[in-house]
Write a protein that holds these residues in place. Structure first.
Motif, short mmCIF file in Angstrom:
data_model
loop_
_atom_site.label_atom_id
_atom_site.label_comp_id
_atom_site.label_asym_id
_atom_site.label_seq_id
_atom_site.Cartn_x
_atom_site.Cartn_y
_atom_site.Cartn_z
N THR A 1 -1.33 7.92 2.98
CA THR A 1 -1.50 6.98 2.13
C THR A 1 0.64 5.92 2.50
N LEU A 2 -0.65 4.74 1.82
CA LEU A 2 0.74 3.27 2.71
C LEU A 2 1.38 3.22 1.52
N THR A 3 2.73 4.28 2.01
CA THR A 3 3.93 3.83 0.81
C THR A 3 5.31 2.99 1.38
N GLN A 4 6.00 2.18 0.77
CA GLN A 4 7.33 1.41 0.89
C GLN A 4 7.99 2.56 2.34
N GLU A 5 8.41 3.41 1.97
CA GLU A 5 8.80 4.58 2.29
C GLU A 5 9.02 4.44 3.99
N ASN B 1 6.32 3.00 5.11
CA ASN B 1 6.52 2.05 5.87
C ASN B 1 8.00 1.65 6.52
N MET B 2 8.70 1.71 6.38
CA MET B 2 9.85 1.44 6.87
C MET B 2 10.20 3.04 8.21
N LYS B 3 9.49 4.34 8.51
CA LYS B 3 9.52 4.79 9.67
C LYS B 3 8.44 4.59 10.78
N VAL B 4 7.16 4.38 10.13
CA VAL B 4 6.40 3.82 10.92
C VAL B 4 4.85 2.78 10.33
N ASN B 5 4.52 1.65 11.21
CA ASN B 5 3.20 0.75 11.15
C ASN B 5 2.71 1.78 11.17
N PHE B 6 1.46 0.63 9.85
CA PHE B 6 0.06 0.90 9.18
C PHE B 6 -0.14 -0.21 9.47
N ALA B 7 -1.47 0.63 9.67
CA ALA B 7 -2.69 -0.76 9.86
C ALA B 7 -3.60 -1.25 8.28
N ASN B 8 -4.15 -2.22 7.97
CA ASN B 8 -4.52 -2.46 6.91
C ASN B 8 -5.53 -1.33 6.09
N THR C 1 3.25 15.70 -1.29
CA THR C 1 2.49 14.09 -0.58
C THR C 1 2.45 13.57 -2.18
N THR C 2 1.71 11.93 -1.84
CA THR C 2 2.23 11.16 -3.30
C THR C 2 1.78 12.55 -4.51
N GLY C 3 0.69 13.22 -4.05
CA GLY C 3 0.65 14.37 -6.17
C GLY C 3 2.28 14.34 -6.16
N GLU C 4 2.74 14.53 -5.54
CA GLU C 4 3.89 15.64 -6.01
C GLU C 4 5.02 14.79 -6.33
N MET C 5 5.05 13.70 -5.57
CA MET C 5 6.32 11.96 -6.71
C MET C 5 4.94 11.63 -7.95
N PRO D 1 -8.07 7.39 -12.16
CA PRO D 1 -6.31 7.52 -11.48
C PRO D 1 -5.24 6.83 -11.84
N PHE D 2 -4.36 7.30 -12.12
CA PHE D 2 -3.01 6.37 -12.59
C PHE D 2 -2.28 6.17 -12.39
N THR D 3 -2.22 6.22 -10.84
CA THR D 3 -1.78 5.45 -9.46
C THR D 3 -2.80 4.68 -9.06
N TYR D 4 -1.89 3.57 -7.97
CA TYR D 4 -2.92 2.55 -6.91
C TYR D 4 -2.38 3.07 -5.99
N GLU D 5 -3.12 3.91 -4.49
CA GLU D 5 -2.67 3.81 -3.43
C GLU D 5 -3.91 4.27 -2.15
N PRO D 6 -3.00 2.57 -1.32
CA PRO D 6 -3.78 1.99 -0.17
C PRO D 6 -4.11 2.83 0.19
N LEU D 7 -5.16 3.89 1.44
CA LEU D 7 -4.65 4.56 3.17
C LEU D 7 -5.21 3.71 4.05
#
Length: 265
Positions: free
Chosen positions: A99-103, A105-112, A150-154, A211-217
């Motif tokens: 999952t592309l998260t802002q946290e 993304n502070m440490k790695v780059n993500f493609a679209n 994981t984002t499941g834990e979050m 789903p109750f969250t939105y998560e782009p991979l």
């Protein structure tokens, strides 16, 4: 201005900023695309009965390597090793339904983003009619599980602060906890939970599949590598428009023929 540019260039060399800045050149010279993953995220990546890592992501990685004209090397790792593995050059890219998260993304780059997901819930069948959404689980008498880091834990910690939360090293361990009546609910990504319902005893679980969250991979690479990022985004655009992506999506998320290749824990 030219003096400033020269200064920045010298600083960049001295600080070793271009050490990994041209991944594409490295891949071409090596003749191998090294892909980091974690092989237990159905149906994105998993180990079949012959010990091979297969899945939606692995098919995409294979086509990625072919488009580069190089061989594919899969490096089995963990989500926790995502950033350290990239920084220490263990692999060129991390592909694992991450999952592309802002946290992050502070440490790695993500493609679209190449896939849209979200958190859903597997509950014990005994809770049928009692629990119909994540809000019903936000009580001290419920034990909720997910995978550590994981984002499941979050999501469990963020949306169910009153419930008792327990983390596990793998998704399978957490699902088994619910299946065996030791936990009330498992929170994780929708595609995995859909597959888990087929693989892990449908008669004991219920999937609350909205789903109750939105998560782009998205695919993760080292920071600062604009050339590789550009290549990946154009590669994604190409396979989405030439029918490749849809064929792979049908294979792994609709047809289900791969189920016979894996063994459920």
């Amino acid at each position: 201005m030219s003096a400033l540019i020269r200064f920045l260039g010298v600083w960049c060399i001295l600080s070793l900023c271009p050490l990994f800045a041209n991944t594409l050149d490295g891949i071409q010279k090596r003749g191998v695309l090294r892909v980091g993953t974690e092989s237990n995220y159905f149906p994105f990546e998993m180990t079949n009965k012959r010990g091979q890592i297969i899945g939606f992501d692995m098919d995409i990685a294979d086509r990625m390597a072919k488009a580069m004209g190089v061989k594919l090397e899969i490096v089995n790792s963990t989500v926790d090793s995502l950033i350290p593995g990239l920084v220490t050059d263990k692999y060129d890219i991390f592909i694992r339904g991450i999952t592309l998260t802002q946290e992050r993304n502070m440490k790695v780059n993500f493609a679209n983003p190449y896939f849209e997901s979200g958190q859903t819930i597997l509950i014990a069948k005994s809770l049928s009619g009692v629990v119909s959404s994540y809000t019903d689980l936000n009580k001290p008498n419920y034990r909720v599980v997910s995978k550590v880091g994981t984002t499941g834990e979050m999501a469990a910690k963020k949306y169910l602060p009153k419930a008792k939360y327990v983390s596990f090293e793998t998704e399978q361990e957490a699902v088994t906890e619910v299946k065996n009546g030791k936990a009330d609910a498992f929170i994780f990504d929708a595609p995995y939970n859909t597959a888990a319902m087929i693989l892990f005893a449908q008669d004991k679980l219920i999937h609350l599949d909205k789903p109750f969250t939105y998560e782009p991979l998205a695919w993760a690479i080292r920071q600062g590598d604009v050339d590789f990022l550009n290549w990946l985004n154009h590669f994604l655009s190409q396979i989405q428009r030439d029918g490749t992506y849809e064929r792979l999506h049908q294979k792994w998320f609709v047809n289900g023929g791969w189920l016979s290749e894996v063994t459920a824990p």
